[in-house]
Design a protein around this motif. Structure first.
Motif, short mmCIF file in Angstrom:
data_model
loop_
_atom_site.label_atom_id
_atom_site.label_comp_id
_atom_site.label_asym_id
_atom_site.label_seq_id
_atom_site.Cartn_x
_atom_site.Cartn_y
_atom_site.Cartn_z
N ILE A 188 0.84 -1.20 0.00
CA ILE A 188 0.00 0.00 0.00
C ILE A 188 0.87 1.25 0.00
N LEU A 189 1.91 1.26 0.84
CA LEU A 189 2.81 2.42 0.90
C LEU A 189 3.52 2.64 -0.43
N ARG A 190 3.91 1.55 -1.08
CA ARG A 190 4.58 1.70 -2.37
C ARG A 190 3.62 2.24 -3.42
N ASN A 191 2.37 1.81 -3.38
CA ASN A 191 1.40 2.28 -4.36
C ASN A 191 1.07 3.76 -4.17
N PHE A 192 1.32 4.29 -2.99
CA PHE A 192 1.14 5.72 -2.75
C PHE A 192 2.44 6.49 -2.95
N GLY A 193 3.50 5.78 -3.38
CA GLY A 193 4.78 6.43 -3.64
C GLY A 193 5.53 6.85 -2.39
N ALA A 225 11.10 1.65 -4.81
CA ALA A 225 10.69 0.48 -5.60
C ALA A 225 11.35 -0.78 -5.05
N ALA A 226 10.91 -1.18 -3.87
CA ALA A 226 11.44 -2.38 -3.22
C ALA A 226 10.64 -3.60 -3.67
N GLN A 227 11.11 -4.78 -3.28
CA GLN A 227 10.41 -6.02 -3.62
C GLN A 227 9.16 -6.14 -2.75
N VAL A 228 7.99 -5.98 -3.34
CA VAL A 228 6.74 -6.09 -2.59
C VAL A 228 5.83 -7.07 -3.32
N PHE A 229 4.82 -7.53 -2.58
CA PHE A 229 3.89 -8.51 -3.14
C PHE A 229 2.60 -8.43 -2.35
N PHE A 230 1.49 -8.28 -3.07
CA PHE A 230 0.19 -8.31 -2.41
C PHE A 230 -0.23 -9.77 -2.27
N PRO A 231 -0.30 -10.28 -1.03
CA PRO A 231 -0.65 -11.69 -0.84
C PRO A 231 -1.97 -12.03 -1.55
N PHE A 232 -1.98 -13.17 -2.22
CA PHE A 232 -3.15 -13.75 -2.88
C PHE A 232 -3.56 -13.02 -4.17
N LEU A 233 -3.20 -11.74 -4.32
CA LEU A 233 -3.69 -10.94 -5.43
C LEU A 233 -2.66 -10.73 -6.53
N SER A 234 -1.41 -10.46 -6.16
CA SER A 234 -0.40 -10.16 -7.17
C SER A 234 -0.11 -11.37 -8.04
N THR A 235 0.38 -11.12 -9.23
CA THR A 235 0.76 -12.21 -10.11
C THR A 235 2.07 -12.83 -9.63
N GLY A 236 2.22 -14.13 -9.85
CA GLY A 236 3.41 -14.85 -9.40
C GLY A 236 3.02 -16.06 -8.58
N SER A 237 3.15 -17.25 -9.14
CA SER A 237 2.64 -18.46 -8.50
C SER A 237 3.31 -18.77 -7.18
N SER A 238 4.64 -18.58 -7.09
CA SER A 238 5.33 -18.92 -5.85
C SER A 238 4.86 -18.05 -4.70
N GLY A 239 4.68 -16.75 -4.95
CA GLY A 239 4.19 -15.86 -3.90
C GLY A 239 2.77 -16.19 -3.49
N ILE A 240 1.93 -16.55 -4.46
CA ILE A 240 0.54 -16.91 -4.15
C ILE A 240 0.49 -18.16 -3.28
N VAL A 241 1.23 -19.19 -3.67
CA VAL A 241 1.21 -20.46 -2.92
C VAL A 241 1.73 -20.25 -1.50
N VAL A 242 2.82 -19.49 -1.35
CA VAL A 242 3.37 -19.23 -0.01
C VAL A 242 2.35 -18.49 0.85
#
Length: 440
Positions: A388-393, A397-414
């Motif tokens: 959320i903080l990154r989306n508000f600038g 640009a750090a490594q972030v991931f929205f759990p369950f929603l962002s694309t990327g199978s490994s992040g979703i499964v974890v």
């Protein structure tokens, strides 16, 4: 007494609860028998009277069976179902908006969500206490496997050795599986409870391998997240009196060093040129010394937010102007294409899951379940808040991931596995004793 206990346990369907119930009932009977002896009864008479006072074993067993059975957090399961459908719909909309992603984009994401949900159900059925019993062995194996993936087996992409190559199938990120060390670390904290500063030292040393490996990927944001979550878990265990130390004095010194030492280290790395150029740029941006590219991205973000409507498409084009629109900047995409209300809904759903995970964890009598679930909830919470903080600038640009929603199978499964661990903790809360025996 043995006949009574046998009859009572025979009424309880969940055999996993038998040892705990037998220990508790045996303790009550022996305590009552001792009280009867103090009142003048002989040993045999005292025992018979104590057993009789326990009541009918069948009725008592039936009553205990209602309590000591696996529990299901139906509210969490319903929430996860809503989030899963929401996730697939979001990425389907993105796939239609961005033709460059290909026709199979949404289907691939849906497969990742299905695999994650299945993994959550599997982990929910497993007994989480095995992680506590074999915490040290699991931690050594985890660190050993992670070392192999980061160094000899990892595939370097865009300067980071953060991928495992599957040949022609593709690559799998090793960043998100690193978060699975967090519940193991909770078990390690539980293992060293009752010790003094020596136990605290061991717990701090267990932070080093995964944080070091995260830096060697290199992924400074992952290293920072892992460290902060483990530091928070250590603070919770200290605050609950697990260690024989001066709590306030230790926490004051620990957090002073936690804030001071990394800041000094990062500044030293910038001065000496140890970090990669893109890492240095991110740190400078975070400290207010932003570069031209960071200013450009932040300006685009602010324009998208200003032009967004509460409901509906704003007409502002984000695809092609903002990178990683299906992952890191997912809320910006939702705000522009679907409206601010949909972006708010996405953020609130994720915050609700993490808050519920933490609530379930702190409500546990079992200390192992409490600290493991707390770690899982903190991961989901910090990932969401960081995104959320990154989306508000507000952060680089750090490594972030929205759990369950962002694309990327490994992040979703974890993400789903972490929820599965919390559900397992909830499932067995009335079946396991407050203390879990640890293997050497």
């Amino acid at each position: 007494m043995e006949e009574y206990l046998e009859a009572l346990l025979g009424q309880i369907r969940c055999k996993k609860a038998w040892p705990m119930i037998e220990e508790e009932m045996r303790g009550h009977i022996l305590e009552q028998a001792e009280e009867n002896q103090r009142q003048g009864m002989d040993e045999e008479e005292a025992m018979k009277a104590a057993v009789k006072d326990m009541g009918d074993p069948v009725e008592a067993g039936v009553s205990l069976d209602r309590v000591h059975r696996p529990k299901m957090a139906w509210g969490v399961m319903a929430l996860m179902g809503i989030i899963s459908v929401f996730s697939i719909v979001i990425q389907w909309i993105l796939g239609r908006a961005d033709a460059s992603l290909g026709e199979g984009y949404a289907l691939h994401h849906a497969g990742g969500v299905a695999a994650g949900y299945a993994a959550m159900l599997l982990v929910y059925r497993l007994d989480y206490s095995y992680i506590g019993r074999y915490a040290k062995r699991i931690a050594w194996i985890f660190c050993g496997v992670a070392f192999l993936f980061v160094f000899p087996l990892g595939t370097r992409v865009n300067g980071a050795k953060a991928w495992i190559s599957l040949g022609g199938i593709g690559n799998i990120s090793i960043i998100f599986p690193m978060y699975l060390f967090i519940p193991v670390y909770g078990a390690l904290l539980y293992r060293h409870r009752g010790e003094g500063y020596r136990g605290i030292g061991k717990c701090i040393l267990w932070m080093v391998p995964v944080v070091f490996l995260a830096f060697r990927i290199p992924c400074a944001s992952l290293a920072l997240m892992l460290f902060l979550i483990m530091a928070a878990m250590l603070s919770v265990s200290v605050g609950k009196g697990w260690f024989k130390i001066a709590k306030i004095r230790f926490l004051t010194a620990f957090w002073s060093m936690t804030v001071g030492v990394p800041a000094f280290f990062l500044l030293l790395c910038i001065r000496t040129g140890y970090l990669a150029n893109y890492q240095t740029e991110r740190i400078k941006f975070f400290l207010g010394m932003e570069g031209s590219y960071a200013d450009y991205i932040r300006e685009i973000i602010f324009q998208c937010i200003k032009s967004s409507r509460f409901i509906g498409n704003s007409g502002t084009e984000t695809i092609g102007w903002i990178p990683e629109i299906g992952g890191d900047y997912l809320l910006i995409f939702l705000s522009s294409y679907c409206g601010i209300a949909v972006a708010l809904l996405a953020g609130l759903l994720l915050l609700a899951v993490s808050a519920k995970a933490i609530q379930i964890s702190f409500g546990q009598k079992n200390q192992l379940g409490m600290i493991m679930g707390c770690g899982c909830g903190l991961i989901l919470e910090m990932m969401t808040v960081t995104g959320i903080l990154r989306n508000f600038g507000l952060i680089p640009a750090a490594q972030v991931f929205f759990p369950f929603l962002s694309t990327g199978s490994s992040g979703i499964v974890v993400s789903y596995i972490l929820v599965g661990i919390v559900l397992s903790i909830y499932r067995y809360q009335n079946l396991l004793p407050a203390g879990i025996r640890m293997e050497p």
